[in-house]
Enzyme design. Sequence first.
Site, PDB file in Angstrom:
ATOM      1  N   ASP A  45       0.638  -1.066  -0.209  1.00 18.00           N
ATOM      2  CA  ASP A  45       0.085   0.254   0.116  1.00 18.00           C
ATOM      3  C   ASP A  45       0.397   1.050   0.200  1.00 18.00           C
ATOM      4  O   ASP A  45       1.737   1.091   0.391  1.00 18.00           O
ATOM      5  CB  ASP A  45      -1.168   0.113   1.215  1.00 18.00           C
ATOM      6  CG  ASP A  45       0.245  -0.686   1.875  1.00 18.00           C
ATOM      7  OD1 ASP A  45       0.997  -0.085   2.612  1.00 18.00           O
ATOM      8  OD2 ASP A  45      -0.756  -1.183   2.953  1.00 18.00           O
ATOM      9  N   ASP A  47       0.682   6.005   1.137  1.00 18.15           N
ATOM     10  CA  ASP A  47       0.568   6.734   2.078  1.00 18.15           C
ATOM     11  C   ASP A  47       1.390   7.712   1.430  1.00 18.15           C
ATOM     12  O   ASP A  47       2.218   8.213   0.628  1.00 18.15           O
ATOM     13  CB  ASP A  47       1.603   7.101   3.188  1.00 18.15           C
ATOM     14  CG  ASP A  47       0.321   5.133   3.916  1.00 18.15           C
ATOM     15  OD1 ASP A  47      -0.428   5.097   3.464  1.00 18.15           O
ATOM     16  OD2 ASP A  47       1.185   4.708   4.802  1.00 18.15           O
ATOM     17  N   ASP A 119       8.257   5.599  13.210  1.00 13.26           N
ATOM     18  CA  ASP A 119       9.261   4.780  14.238  1.00 13.26           C
ATOM     19  C   ASP A 119      10.751   4.597  13.427  1.00 13.26           C
ATOM     20  O   ASP A 119      11.400   4.736  14.753  1.00 13.26           O
ATOM     21  CB  ASP A 119       8.209   3.876  15.052  1.00 13.26           C
ATOM     22  CG  ASP A 119       7.783   2.873  12.814  1.00 13.26           C
ATOM     23  OD1 ASP A 119       8.598   2.867  12.214  1.00 13.26           O
ATOM     24  OD2 ASP A 119       7.213   2.116  13.826  1.00 13.26           O
TER      25      ASP A 119
HETATM   26  P1  ATP Z   1       4.025  -2.798   5.978  1.00 12.75           P
HETATM   27  O1  ATP Z   1       4.942  -3.496   5.459  1.00 12.75           O
HETATM   28  O2  ATP Z   1       4.064  -3.577   7.682  1.00 12.75           O
HETATM   29  O3  ATP Z   1       3.154  -2.204   6.476  1.00 12.75           O
HETATM   30  P2  ATP Z   1       4.647   0.014   6.979  1.00 12.75           P
HETATM   31  O4  ATP Z   1       6.004   0.610   7.723  1.00 12.75           O
HETATM   32  O5  ATP Z   1       3.949   0.539   6.130  1.00 12.75           O
HETATM   33  O6  ATP Z   1       4.863  -1.808   7.453  1.00 12.75           O
HETATM   34  P3  ATP Z   1       2.420   0.516   8.799  1.00 12.75           P
HETATM   35  O7  ATP Z   1       1.922  -0.011   9.829  1.00 12.75           O
HETATM   36  O8  ATP Z   1       1.441   0.279   7.129  1.00 12.75           O
HETATM   37  O9  ATP Z   1       3.655   0.127   8.185  1.00 12.75           O
HETATM   38  O10 ATP Z   1       2.930   2.378   8.965  1.00 12.75           O
HETATM   39  C1  ATP Z   1       2.815   2.931   7.954  1.00 12.75           C
HETATM   40  C2  ATP Z   1       4.297   4.295   8.250  1.00 12.75           C
HETATM   41  O11 ATP Z   1       3.439   4.990   9.633  1.00 12.75           O
HETATM   42  C3  ATP Z   1       5.587   3.301   8.948  1.00 12.75           C
HETATM   43  O12 ATP Z   1       6.087   3.274   8.076  1.00 12.75           O
HETATM   44  C4  ATP Z   1       5.982   4.286   9.874  1.00 12.75           C
HETATM   45  O13 ATP Z   1       6.772   5.711   8.989  1.00 12.75           O
HETATM   46  C5  ATP Z   1       4.503   4.863  10.854  1.00 12.75           C
HETATM   47  N1  ATP Z   1       3.871   4.731  11.665  1.00 12.75           N
HETATM   48  C6  ATP Z   1       3.180   3.678  11.729  1.00 12.75           C
HETATM   49  N2  ATP Z   1       2.906   2.981  12.710  1.00 12.75           N
HETATM   50  C7  ATP Z   1       4.012   3.956  13.485  1.00 12.75           C
HETATM   51  C8  ATP Z   1       4.028   3.590  15.112  1.00 12.75           C
HETATM   52  N3  ATP Z   1       3.172   3.334  16.002  1.00 12.75           N
HETATM   53  N4  ATP Z   1       5.139   5.051  15.440  1.00 12.75           N
HETATM   54  C9  ATP Z   1       5.855   5.856  14.818  1.00 12.75           C
HETATM   55  N5  ATP Z   1       5.275   5.325  13.563  1.00 12.75           N
HETATM   56  C10 ATP Z   1       4.587   4.629  13.111  1.00 12.75           C
HETATM   57 MG    MG Z   2       2.084  -0.411   5.343  1.00 11.62          MG
END
Ligand code: ATP
Ligand code: MG
Length: 426
Positions: A45, A47, A119
């Site tokens: 996905d 963002d 994070d």
């Molecule tokens: P995945 O591939 O598992 O979806 P992701 O990095 O996209 O990994 P998401 O949970 O979709 O993880 O979150 C998108 C973004 O939002 C992360 O890359 C990070 O920048 C931020 N983020 C998500 N959760 C947190 C958190 N608990 N604290 C700080 N930043 C966060």
């Molecule tokens: Mg994600």
Amino acid sequence: MPKPDPQKLRAFAVEVVERLRARSFEAYWAGGCVRDWLMGRAPKDYDVATNARPDEIRETFGARRTVAVGEAFGVVKVLGGRSIEVEVVTFRRDASYSDGRHPDAVEFSTPQADAERRDFTINGMFFDPLEDRVIDYVGGQDDLVRCVIRAIGDPQARFAEDKLRLLRAARFAAGLDFTIDPATRDALEAMAPQITVVSIERIAAEWRLMLVHPSRVRAVHLLHETGLLAALLPELNVIDQDESLTSTGRPADDAWVTTLEMLSVLAEPSFPLALAVLVHSFVDAQGAEAICRRWKLSNRETARTRWLVAQQNALVDAQHAAWPRLQRILTSDGIDELLAFHQAEAAATGRDTSHIEHCRGRLSLPADELNPPPLISGDDLIRHGVPRGKHYQRLLEAVRDAQLEKSIVTQQQALKLVDELRSTGP
Ligand code: ATP
Ligand code: MG
């Protein structure tokens, strides 16, 4: 929702940036999708982060093509048709986390502040798909090259703000096969017991991601080493006690080695299957159910996990088992997972697999042999003049067993058997 086509999804994620930029807003891909893109993996996905406010985002794409998913938090989902969508988020900073779980408020901010509230450094980058340019305020590119998970800023403070990050650190390290930077790791180990303040739904969601992923053994190892496993699954703590035994009297360290080996050979397991494998030597069916309830899994997943733990030895003597007993297991909903469980157990222990082959042979029988329609039902018993009562189940089961054993083949014979059973039975 069906999985979107990666090319179409990417094209739409570019279009969203273009449309915002055409209105003179700043807009970039942000977070996980940048990490995946730089690693040459197709993001699942995208963002987009922007300085447009939520109302301006909605104006840009039109109210009908947008859904506010947390307008107060500045998140707007932009719909691109058939399962294609991109989340657009206004640059923000999180204002203090007094409970270690939720930010108290959200303020709109600059790209740099938005990067710094994320994070880990590898999750904190932006990418401009129009100019093909990475915007990196946090050193994410270096850490990506060096395969390091590093908290942005002071690790202790960042984990204290949101303790779910403890578990996310382990998940990303395992999933990407990265190491955790020493300072981040020290903070993680020191704070691991505090993971329990996080809502169980978020914890269970992380477990799900970790256990179904091919890196599940690395994840479980890391959870164990960092102390997260002890905090989240105390049922498994016997593995750290010298010369301790499991509930079935097996040395716990030995059972743990087998467990990890089994986890490693599972191929695309369901969450209940992977969870059942993880806990099967340390809890009974009831204990497995208690874990699922604690994690608030669905009734379906709870029932399946419980059943798999209960049936963990059910197929071991398949060749010698009475057919009606085996047939009942083979025609259960979870049989594919149960076979995968047994296959993993055989692979981990070196047990020969003739019992599994026997089951597969039986499963390939034509449907009317494997699971023939019952010769009689409760209605037939009523029509046959059998007074209603608890004995119905006993009668129907006895008839079913006889049918599966092929000692009876017609309804007439079934009813005759009922008469015999009633004249001899209680
Ligand atoms: P995945 O591939 O598992 O979806 P992701 O990095 O996209 O990994 P998401 O949970 O979709 O993880 O979150 C998108 C973004 O939002 C992360 O890359 C990070 O920048 C931020 N983020 C998500 N959760 C947190 C958190 N608990 N604290 C700080 N930043 C966060
Ligand atoms: Mg994600």
